[in-house]
Motif scaffolding. Structure first.
Motif, PDB file in Angstrom:
ATOM      1  N   ASN A  67       0.905  -1.244  -0.169  1.00  0.00           N
ATOM      2  CA  ASN A  67       0.109  -0.049  -0.011  1.00  0.00           C
ATOM      3  C   ASN A  67       0.920   1.174  -0.152  1.00  0.00           C
ATOM      4  N   ASP A  68       2.096   1.250  -0.809  1.00  0.00           N
ATOM      5  CA  ASP A  68       2.841   2.366  -0.446  1.00  0.00           C
ATOM      6  C   ASP A  68       3.526   2.718  -2.077  1.00  0.00           C
ATOM      7  N   ASP A  69       2.375   2.718  -2.888  1.00  0.00           N
ATOM      8  CA  ASP A  69       2.813   3.011  -4.229  1.00  0.00           C
ATOM      9  C   ASP A  69       2.134   4.578  -4.461  1.00  0.00           C
ATOM     10  N   PRO A  70       3.023   5.619  -4.542  1.00  0.00           N
ATOM     11  CA  PRO A  70       2.352   6.808  -4.695  1.00  0.00           C
ATOM     12  C   PRO A  70       1.621   7.380  -5.737  1.00  0.00           C
ATOM     13  N   SER A  71       1.987   6.610  -7.072  1.00  0.00           N
ATOM     14  CA  SER A  71       1.261   7.164  -8.308  1.00  0.00           C
ATOM     15  C   SER A  71      -0.310   6.115  -8.479  1.00  0.00           C
ATOM     16  N   VAL A  72      -0.259   4.958  -7.461  1.00  0.00           N
ATOM     17  CA  VAL A  72      -1.563   4.227  -7.417  1.00  0.00           C
ATOM     18  C   VAL A  72      -2.563   4.881  -6.368  1.00  0.00           C
ATOM     19  N   HIS A  73      -1.961   5.505  -5.487  1.00  0.00           N
ATOM     20  CA  HIS A  73      -2.502   6.267  -4.347  1.00  0.00           C
ATOM     21  C   HIS A  73      -3.316   7.686  -5.059  1.00  0.00           C
ATOM     22  N   GLN A  74      -2.359   8.329  -5.801  1.00  0.00           N
ATOM     23  CA  GLN A  74      -2.828   9.537  -6.544  1.00  0.00           C
ATOM     24  C   GLN A  74      -3.975   9.395  -7.332  1.00  0.00           C
ATOM     25  N   LEU A  75      -3.923   8.320  -8.203  1.00  0.00           N
ATOM     26  CA  LEU A  75      -5.025   7.798  -9.022  1.00  0.00           C
ATOM     27  C   LEU A  75      -6.240   7.172  -8.108  1.00  0.00           C
ATOM     28  N   GLN A  76      -6.215   6.563  -7.480  1.00  0.00           N
ATOM     29  CA  GLN A  76      -7.269   6.174  -6.503  1.00  0.00           C
ATOM     30  C   GLN A  76      -7.884   7.390  -5.685  1.00  0.00           C
ATOM     31  N   ASP A  77      -7.129   8.180  -5.160  1.00  0.00           N
ATOM     32  CA  ASP A  77      -7.889   9.440  -4.390  1.00  0.00           C
ATOM     33  C   ASP A  77      -8.379  10.362  -5.438  1.00  0.00           C
ATOM     34  N   ARG A  78      -7.699  10.378  -6.748  1.00  0.00           N
ATOM     35  CA  ARG A  78      -8.565  11.271  -7.634  1.00  0.00           C
ATOM     36  C   ARG A  78      -9.895  10.634  -8.118  1.00  0.00           C
ATOM     37  N   VAL A  79      -9.988   9.598  -8.520  1.00  0.00           N
ATOM     38  CA  VAL A  79     -11.101   8.893  -8.868  1.00  0.00           C
ATOM     39  C   VAL A  79     -12.162   8.586  -7.889  1.00  0.00           C
TER      40      VAL A  79
END
Ligand code: PLP
Length: 345
Positions: free
Chosen positions: A34-46
């Motif tokens: 759970n520490d991939d920043p690009s995945v977090h960015q996409l998840q938060d945005r969507v």
């Protein structure tokens, strides 16, 4: 000899050079930790685009829908859905095979489920002979319905009907982007009535891989467990998530051109002898046309088109599907039109 123009699906798009450059620069971590920043960015945005508390990046729409079903149903439960829906038709019966869930379907013709349809199915009474009716799913736009839009008013009525009866609701929004562009209605309003929502990046948005399941914090925490057991835990997934983010930034608005190309193709097809539009004019990027059996089969037409480099899909004995997308221009559409005219003549 011929350049290939591929109208089989909006999944066939190849990542652009600019998108491939995004892969190189993407910040990555280990998404199972759970520490991939690009995945977090996409998840938060969507999540925020859809007006949901949380979101989870998953490899495919099939997995996203299955997780959506598992979040609402236990083995022995039942879901209600449209008889031509992707969940019923194209996901190998994963609801039964993996989730242990029963299903009842309703035929609508165009894919738009309304309250009268659901009244026909009804909710089963609490009785040990029956599965427990737990979930209603909708598909917007509807794939086998020729990209048909379920209007916001209908969405609201259907979800209210379900929630009033203690059922949950899931949206298969693989192409919700197309509904948003065609209607001008905010994604969050189209998603709001649902408990869980699937969206896909590998369709019209032109990303190589990926979907998102969104919902409440609690549901998405559980979704992480389901994703892992289904084999969907991905490590440096930020490469893929960054491509999806790039697609939202750069491809979303342009998808309106796909709708124009689909309309143009359908307008011409409607006027060609021995072709008809079974569901009328397309509302988004999918054109369905039927071949008169007196002329031949859908397979005959598809084969003739392929021989001149225009690829379409026979989705029934007489039915051909053409899907417009990022890698097809208006000139490609004109080439396809001439190919259809030539093949039918
Ligand atoms: C493509 C699609 C999906 C998901 O498909 P995958 O190939 O598993 O990503 C789900 N629902 C609809 C309506 C689709 O068109």
């Amino acid at each position: 000899m011929y350049d290939i123009r591929d109208f089989r699906s909006d999944t066939v798009t190849r990542p652009t050079i600019e998108m491939r450059e995004i892969f190189i620069d993407a910040a990555v971590g280990d998404d199972v930790f759970n520490d991939d920043p690009s995945v977090h960015q996409l998840q938060d945005r969507v999540a925020s685009m859809l007006g949901k508390e949380a979101a989870l990046f998953v490899p495919s729409g099939t997995m996203s829908n299955l997780i959506g079903i598992m979040l609402s149903c236990r083995p022995g439960d039942e879901l209600l859905c449209e008889g031509n829906s992707h969940i019923f038709h194209y996901e190998q019966g994963g609801y039964a095979q993996i989730a242990g869930v029963a299903i009842r379907t309703i035929e609508t013709g165009d894919g738009v489920v309304t309250v009268p349809h659901l009244e026909q199915l009804g909710v089963r009474p609490d009785d040990i002979h029956y599965p427990r009716t737990r979930l209603v799913t909708l598909e917007n736009t509807h794939n086998r319905g020729g990209g048909k839009i379920t209007p916001l008013e209908t969405i609201t009525e259907v979800c209210d009907w379900a929630h009033e009866r203690g059922l949950r609701t899931h949206l298969d929004g693989a192409r919700i982007w197309n509904t948003h562009l065609a209607t001008g209605i905010e994604l969050s309003r189209l998603a709001e009535p649902f408990d869980t929502v699937n969206v896909c990046f590998s369709k019209g948005l032109g990303a190589p891989v990926g979907s998102i399941i969104s919902g409440s914090h609690e549901d998405i925490q559980q979704a992480r467990r389901f994703r892992k057991v289904l084999g969907g835990g991905m490590r440096q997934a930020g490469i893929l998530a960054a491509a999806a983010t790039y697609a939202l930034d750069n491809h979303l608005d342009g998808m309106i051109a796909d709708h124009m190309n689909a309309t143009r193709l359908a307008e011409v097809a409607a006027e060609i002898e021995h072709l008809s539009l079974p569901l009328g004019m397309p509302e988004t990027n999918i054109v369905l046309f039927d071949v008169d059996p007196g002329w031949g089969t859908a397979g005959d037409l598809v084969q003739k088109l392929a021989s001149v480099g225009v690829l379409m899909l026979a989705i029934g004995p007489q039915r051909v599907r053409a899907v417009t997308h990022l890698d097809l221009t208006s000139e490609d559409t004109e080439v396809a039109i001439e190919a259809i005219r030539g093949a039918m003549a």
